[in-house]
Each structure stands twice: as C-alpha cells, then as structure tokens.
Design a protein around this motif. Structure first.
Motif: not given
Lengths: 484, 62
Positions: A299-303, A313-316, A337-339
């Motif tokens: 899940i590297t691309a998700d994180i 928490d940026a706007d990508y 995703t992971y708080k």
C-alpha cells in the motif's frame, strides 16, 4: 503505556523526540530509529566545507543524549511500515534494519501506538548521470563537507602555483531544493579565496534551476530597502555582482563528467560548463520506505506520494499555479488514512511546489522544489510532538497543534566567512513561507516580516545559532528556553 | 584620488552589458556600515528582535 516511534533524528525528528520524552516522562516510551550515530547541525557544514570548522564541531553522539533523556535509541534504518499490523503481529509496526550498536544487518519489528516519520531526504545523486561518480563535491553531510574542504584546499594550492581554476556551485538537477546552502557556500568559497590571496586566479560561476537569482525555491520574496520594496532578485544579483560571480539560471544539469557538466535550459538551449571544482546539490527524494496492509498487500502508493514523501493533511488535488492557495498546505501533518501516523520536516509530501512551475520546450521540469528544512522543520517536530502527547494522554482524540507553512515564517542567515570582524553575511526573514496573495496582495508576504540585510551582525547571528542550537540539541540546561 | 575615481573602484570589475551590470552595487558608505562594529551591534539587536517576533508569530498559529 503507549509507545511513540520516531523515524529519523535530524532537526525535526530530534526536536519531536526531545519534547515528547520530556512531556511523556516515564509513563510512556519514546523510541528513535535513525541510521546515524551522530547528530549534525547541518547549517554549519558550510564552514566545514571551506575548512573553517571541523566535523567534530558540528556533530555529537546521539546515544548519551538519548540515554539522558530516557529515549530508546535504535541505530537502524526503517525499511517498511505495517500500519495495520500483519498476520502475526496485531499492532502497527515498522521493520527496521540495524546499522550500528553491534547489530549491523539485523532486522527487527518495532510496534508502535504513534509514529512520526522524520526520515528527511534521500540525497538522490543518482538522478543526474555522473553526479554520484565523484566528479563533484557536496556539503549535505559533515563527511561530504570534510571532503569538499580537502578538494578546495587542493585547488587553492594550484592557484598559489599560478594555475587558474573555475568554480561551479549550485544545483545538480532541475528539481533541486536547498539553493540557500549552495548560495552560502559560493560566498564562503569566494571569501576564502580572498583571504588566501588567490581570488584573481578564480572564475566563479553559479548554476541553478531557479528561473531568477533569489528565487530560493519560494518564488522569491520582497522586502523594504532604502525606501523601496525590492525583490530578492535585486538583492541576490547585487551580492553576486559585488563579488564578481557569474550566473547561469533556469538549468537542468543532465550530465556530469570529469571537469564538465552538460545542461538544458528553460529557453530550450543546451550548454556545457567546464570546472575544476564543483559543488552541486543533488535533488531530494523520500528514503524509499515501503508500506504493507495487514494481509501483506503493498500500500506504498496509498501512503506515500510518487516522490517517496508521506502524504499528510494537504490538498493533493492537481491544479494549475493560478489556483494554488495557502490552504493547500498541511496543518496537523497527520496521515489522512492512518490517524496515528504523522510526517514532519522534509519527510512530508508538499501539495505542490512554491515557485511557479516551469519546463523547457522539451518538457523537462526546471524549477526549485519547496524548502522545508531548518526552522520550519523544528516547528513541525514540536507541534506534532505536542499533538501526539495530547492524544496519548487522552486530552484529545485529534491533533491539538498545527504547523502550517502558510502561517509560519523562516529565518535564513547566509554567511560569507566565519570571522567575527571580517566578511559579511546576509540575514533574511520571510513571513509567511507560503505566499498568501489574498492576505498580502502584490508580494504575497508581509513586507514588515520579510526582510533582508547584509553585515557583520548576521555573522554574529550565525555564530549564535550554531552554539545555541547545538546546546539545545544536546539537551543541556535551559534547552527548552531556546526557541525553534 | 578624485571622488569619482574613489567611487568607481567599487564597480570597475563590472563588464558593460554583462548580467552583473544590471543590478545595484554598494558603494563605500554602504560597505563601511556593513562592517562598522557600533552600527552592527545595533543591527544585531534589531535582527534578534525581528527573529523573535517571527518565531512568536509562527508558534501562535490560529
């Protein structure tokens, strides 16, 4: 007992670890994972790189400092993150590989309740063919700077013998950041050559991916001077002109060979520049951490963003330069995703660059990437440590502190020499780092908080910062009183 | 040395129509102030006050 794991012990990671250990006390555990055995005050590497300071003066051993602070120290590099745990381990964990402590090569899974990613950059010398083959020097680490000083001394000896030498300083790729370090280094070399009485034998050239001198990866800045508001372009050009330095701008260095670089420019032209001594900053990338789900799925691309930096928490959302807003920049630095995961300093993925995006007619991007070292890094480290400590103590379930670069200033002191009564440094402040054209129409920044001046006083400030921040990082008495 | 000659020593390294010729170059008084210890003590205090304000503003984000 909760466990906070911090990856990296640079300015942001060490700041986060120091404060978290102080605020959490013995009730909870703070673990620092870093491949380095020493802490390095990187701004003073410039002085090491001209032989004015030794490596020992800009570094110290981390182990005794962390022992004193009650921090568990693992000299290791992080390999991967399992934010959901795995088949065999229920808790989130990081996999690390030791680089010291007599466990070199050993791997270990370190479980965490909270994770702060402060890994800093991978110095991506491999991005430019030849940049990693020893034709150029670097001041990015203390060891690199020691080598740079030795190479510089060899050039000085040749000049004393009557040889002329060409010095090429700047960026080694179209997507570099940290122009400020190279900026300071070229002035220190120029000062050194003046002191050695060989300046007349040196041709000195600045080469950079900036579209104009004084961009600094922030789209330049404006400040008041002599009754005018002037730009950092004029300020920087004046500094270069006064010292007889030439410049080549808007370039992507695409090849480095022995004594020669080849480059592509924003106007589509190509060129070559020969050199006897070159210090070219490499581009930065993420350190290459992988991430896996509980089932082992990658899940590297998700994180992480494609450049290897962690999403926060940026706007990508991709959007054109004209639509960029200060609000695009992250505040809490929490992973969406992971708080229980945060990223600080260079390790967080910026939403976009700060300077206006530019590319050559061939489509090669040539623009500085955003600076986020030094003062902003330390502020992020402290803010995130405060949030995590509050979350661990049950004060809040969400982050309680923010460190948004659009509401944060930065100070930069670029020396030219190290003497208390010789040489002159440039002291610059910028507020905010991310321009806000709605709040500050015209220049995007507060012209009362954005300043630049040249003089001995800036040298004294640079000395003060050197000793104060090493004192603070060693957690000596009163360290919390020294601001980030 | 005449006043004109004295001042020209600060710019004599600049080549016409070069990139360096398109910007401002400090003259003697400006250079003197940069290394005048008394003036620089004042500037040192000013820079520190300025940086302290900057730090306070940056830490108090709202």
């Amino acid at each position: 007992m909760a466990r906070l794991v911090i990856l990296g012990a640079g300015v942001s990671g060490h700041t986060a670890a120091s404060f978290a250990a102080k605020w959490l006390g013995n009730e909870h555990e703070v673990v620092v994972v870093t491949p380095n055995s020493k802490w390095n005050w990187i701004p003073s590497n410039i002085w090491v790189g001209v032989g004015e300071m030794s490596k020992e003066e800009v570094t110290f051993d981390l182990a005794p400092v962390y022992e004193k602070a009650g921090v568990t120290y693992k000299q290791a590099k992080a390999i991967s993150i399992n934010p959901e745990g795995s088949d065999t381990i229920d808790a989130p964990f990081v996999t690390i590989e030791y680089t010291g402590q007599d466990k070199e090569g050993e791997r270990e899974e370190v479980a965490y309740d909270y994770l702060i990613n402060a890994t800093g950059p991978k110095l991506n010398f491999g991005a430019t063919p030849g940049l990693d083959e020893g034709h150029t020097v670097s001041v990015c680490t203390a060891d690199h700077a020691v080598h740079a000083a030795e190479t510089l001394q060899q050039c000085i000896e040749k000049m004393r013998a009557g040889e002329e030498q060409t010095f090429l300083i700047g960026t080694g790729h179209g997507m570099c950041t940290c122009q400020g370090a190279a900026f300071e280094y070229i002035f220190n070399i120029e000062h050194k050559l003046q002191e050695e009485g060989v300046r007349d034998k040196a041709k000195m050239i600045w080469i950079s991916n900036e579209s104009f001198l004084g961009d600094f990866g922030m789209g330049g800045l404006h400040f008041k001077m002599g009754g005018y508001v002037t730009s950092s372009k004029v300020f920087a050009e004046s500094l270069y002109s006064e010292r007889g330095l030439d410049w080549i701008l808007g370039t992507h260095v695409n090849k480095v060979e022995a004594g020669k670089v080849t480059y592509e420019s924003l106007d589509g032209t190509t060129g070559e520049q020969e050199f006897d001594f070159a210090m070219l900053i490499p581009p930065f990338a993420g350190v290459g951490l992988k991430a896996f789900s509980k089932t082992g799925e990658d899940i590297t691309a998700d994180i992480f963003a494609p450049n290897g930096f962690m999403k926060v928490d940026a706007d990508y959302t991709p959007k054109p330069y004209e639509e960029w807003k200060p609000q695009d920049w992250p505040s809490t630095l929490q992973n969406p995703t992971y708080k229980n995961m945060f990223a600080v300093g260079i390790a967080f993925a910026p939403p976009h660059i700060i300077s206006k995006p530019m590319s050559s007619p061939n489509g090669t991007p040539i623009n500085p990437t955003p600076p986020r070292t030094g003062m902003p890094s330390a502020m992020m480290g402290k803010a995130v440590a405060q949030s995590v400590c509050d979350m661990i103590k049950g004060v809040s379930e969400t982050p309680t502190h923010t460190a948004n670069m659009s509401k944060m200033g930065a100070a930069c002191v670029a020396s030219a020499g190290k003497g208390l009564f010789s040489g002159t440094a440039a002291a610059m402040t910028v507020y905010p780092i991310i321009p806000d054209y709605e709040k500050y129409p015209g220049t995007g920044r507060d012209i009362n908080g954005t300043t630049g001046e040249i003089g001995l006083a800036a040298h004294w400030v640079k000395h003060l910062l050197h000793y104060a921040f090493i004192w603070k990082a060693q957690l000596k008495p009163g360290w919390t009183l020294i601001p980030e | 040395m005449s006043e004109i000659q004295e001042e020209s020593k600060h710019v004599q390294h600049i080549q016409p129509y070069s990139a360096q010729s398109g910007t401002m170059v400090p003259l003697g008084m400006q250079k003197f102030l940069r290394t005048c210890v008394l003036w620089q003590i004042i500037r040192f205090i000013a820079i520190n006050i300025r940086m302290t304000i900057l730090i306070l503003k940056s830490h108090n984000q709202s």
